[in-house]
Scaffold this motif. Structure first.
Motif, mmCIF file in Angstrom:
data_model
loop_
_atom_site.group_PDB
_atom_site.id
_atom_site.type_symbol
_atom_site.label_atom_id
_atom_site.label_comp_id
_atom_site.label_asym_id
_atom_site.label_seq_id
_atom_site.Cartn_x
_atom_site.Cartn_y
_atom_site.Cartn_z
ATOM 1 N N TYR A 209 0.663 -1.424 0.059
ATOM 2 C CA TYR A 209 -0.056 -0.072 0.016
ATOM 3 C C TYR A 209 1.056 1.221 -0.229
ATOM 4 O O TYR A 209 1.957 1.260 0.518
ATOM 5 N N ASP A 210 0.338 2.316 -0.609
ATOM 6 C CA ASP A 210 0.989 3.699 -0.687
ATOM 7 C C ASP A 210 0.670 4.476 0.544
ATOM 8 O O ASP A 210 -0.403 4.616 0.862
ATOM 9 N N TRP B 24 3.874 8.441 -0.800
ATOM 10 C CA TRP B 24 3.414 8.721 -2.100
ATOM 11 C C TRP B 24 3.509 10.038 -2.689
ATOM 12 O O TRP B 24 4.254 10.478 -3.865
ATOM 13 N N THR C 54 5.951 9.364 -8.609
ATOM 14 C CA THR C 54 4.743 8.826 -8.316
ATOM 15 C C THR C 54 3.508 9.613 -9.071
ATOM 16 O O THR C 54 2.546 8.898 -8.686
ATOM 17 N N PRO D 217 2.302 3.785 -8.559
ATOM 18 C CA PRO D 217 2.371 3.659 -7.145
ATOM 19 C C PRO D 217 3.779 3.345 -6.575
ATOM 20 O O PRO D 217 4.482 3.337 -7.524
ATOM 21 N N THR E 142 -3.436 1.862 -3.837
ATOM 22 C CA THR E 142 -2.832 3.131 -4.399
ATOM 23 C C THR E 142 -3.852 4.095 -4.412
ATOM 24 O O THR E 142 -4.941 4.082 -4.103
#
Length: 393
Positions: free
Chosen positions: A6-7, A11, A18, A22, A50
């Motif tokens: 997961y971001d 990010w 980005t 992601p 993302t």
């Protein structure tokens, strides 16, 4: 155990790289971050979480409910120490590096919910881990990651041999995949390993000094000089002098000119004679454009070239100042030094004033991608359109 990347808050800090991907799709060393986690854990990522406008391209699962899940913050890179702890995690146990969460084990998780740390049963802390928080962390850590990846990925594997009259130094730390075409080149792994993927063509007079990774089907033109700490991804066309830089797939630096301490995103093109300064004349630390603060902020770094987002281009003889940031789909040309920050979708040189029409953005992307037999998809267009409608990127 399934794992999801997961971001986190990183990010936004990793713009412009980005803006179009992601965090897990950032490349350094031999792999993207996602590929590296998959190789260490031994299975494919179950999903990537993302931003909504990127999800259609990068997220695979439609279900909002997941069972037996390990959530991993994509901005952290795996290591053998970290993997050992991950495999021992039980439900609601977490791993932290300083005040940042690396991973949490959940027996069930609802996609749209923010996971809570209140029910944690146990927290592990790691002392040493590579954390990619800012774009320059990519080239700062690339040499270390190249060496680590090489050791991890080539263990127990046999390298192919080179045909032709070549000068090889420290053959034992050079790994070659099949169908590599070379003649009269120098591969020097005395200072770090060299990994070359299949289908690479290295023209005569080229010199590679490790640690270096070259992606599949990339072409190095006559007399290319590739220094340590450099990763060149797949399907690139490369020439001139490159030092401690990361070039993403399908980007071109075909001709002479210097690129150092830099990152080029995908589908970028540097015109002939383009040079990037990676050191100020007064040897001072640099200030870099900050997308959140909308200003140049000082950082504790002396060597810094350019960070260029996907689909950006520059004309012949472009001269970039130290620590320049170029957004997505920029078009730089004209005399003199361009500004040290060029927003996405803008064109020009010393005076960056005109925004490129979205039709022209798509037309250029489609032409370049078609040249590599890649389709400019509706999803790709949607991502660029979302960015185009935003301000100050």
């Amino acid at each position: 155990m399934n794992f999801i990347l997961y971001d986190g808050e990183e990010w936004k800090k990793l713009f412009p790289i980005t803006l179009t991907r992601p965090v897990s799709e950032i490349r350094l060393g031999l792999f993207t971050i996602k590929e590296r986690w998959e190789k260490y854990i031994g299975k494919n990522a179950y999903d990537v979480m993302t931003q909504p406008f990127l999800s259609e391209k990068y997220s695979k699962k439609e279900s909002a409910f997941f069972e037996n899940i390990l959530l991993i913050n994509s901005s952290f890179l795996p290591s053998e120490e970290l993997i050992q702890i991950i495999f021992s995690l039980k439900e609601n146990e977490t791993i932290f590096f300083k005040d940042k969460m690396i991973a949490i084990k959940k027996n069930f998780w609802i996609k749209k919910n923010i996971f809570s740390l209140k029910e944690n049963k146990k927290t592990y802390h790691v002392q040493h881990v590579i954390h990619i928080q800012y774009p320059w962390d990519v080239f700062i850590n690339n040499e270390t990651i190249l060496k680590r990846d090489f050791k991890f990925f080539t263990k127990g594997k046999k390298s192919f041999s080179l045909l032709g009259n070549n000068h090889i130094i420290c053959k034992e730390t050079i790994f070659l995949e099949e169908d590599i075409k070379t003649n009269n080149v120098v591969l020097n792994a005395q200072y770090g390993p060299i990994y070359i993927e299949k289908g690479v063509k290295i023209m005569e007079g080229s010199v590679i000094r490790g640690p270096v990774a070259i992606g599949k089907n990339t072409i190095l033109n006559i007399g290319s000089k590739i220094y340590g700490g450099t990763t060149i991804a797949s399907f690139c066309k490369i020439g001139g002098e490159i030092f401690n830089s990361v070039i993403f797939s399908y980007s071109n630096k075909v001709h002479d000119g210097f690129l150092g301490n830099s990152i080029l995103g995908e589908w970028c093109n540097l015109g002939a004679g383009t040079n990037i300064s990676n050191l100020r004349n007064d040897y001072q630390k640099v200030a870099v454009w900050n997308y959140e603060k909308k200003d140049f902020l000082p950082i504790n770094l002396q060597f810094f070239g350019i960070i260029m987002g996907d689909h950006s281009k520059c004309a012949i003889n472009t001269q970039f100042n130290t620590a320049t940031v170029v957004g997505v789909s920029g078009n730089i040309f004209g005399y003199g030094f361009p500004p040290r920050y060029i927003p996405s979708f803008f064109l020009g040189g010393r005076q960056i004033k005109k925004k490129i029409s979205f039709h022209k953005v798509c037309e250029t992307a489609e032409i370049m991608m078609n040249r590599r037999n890649i389709s400019f998809s509706i999803v790709d267009k949607k991502i660029l359109e979302h960015l185009y409608q935003l301000l100050d990127i």
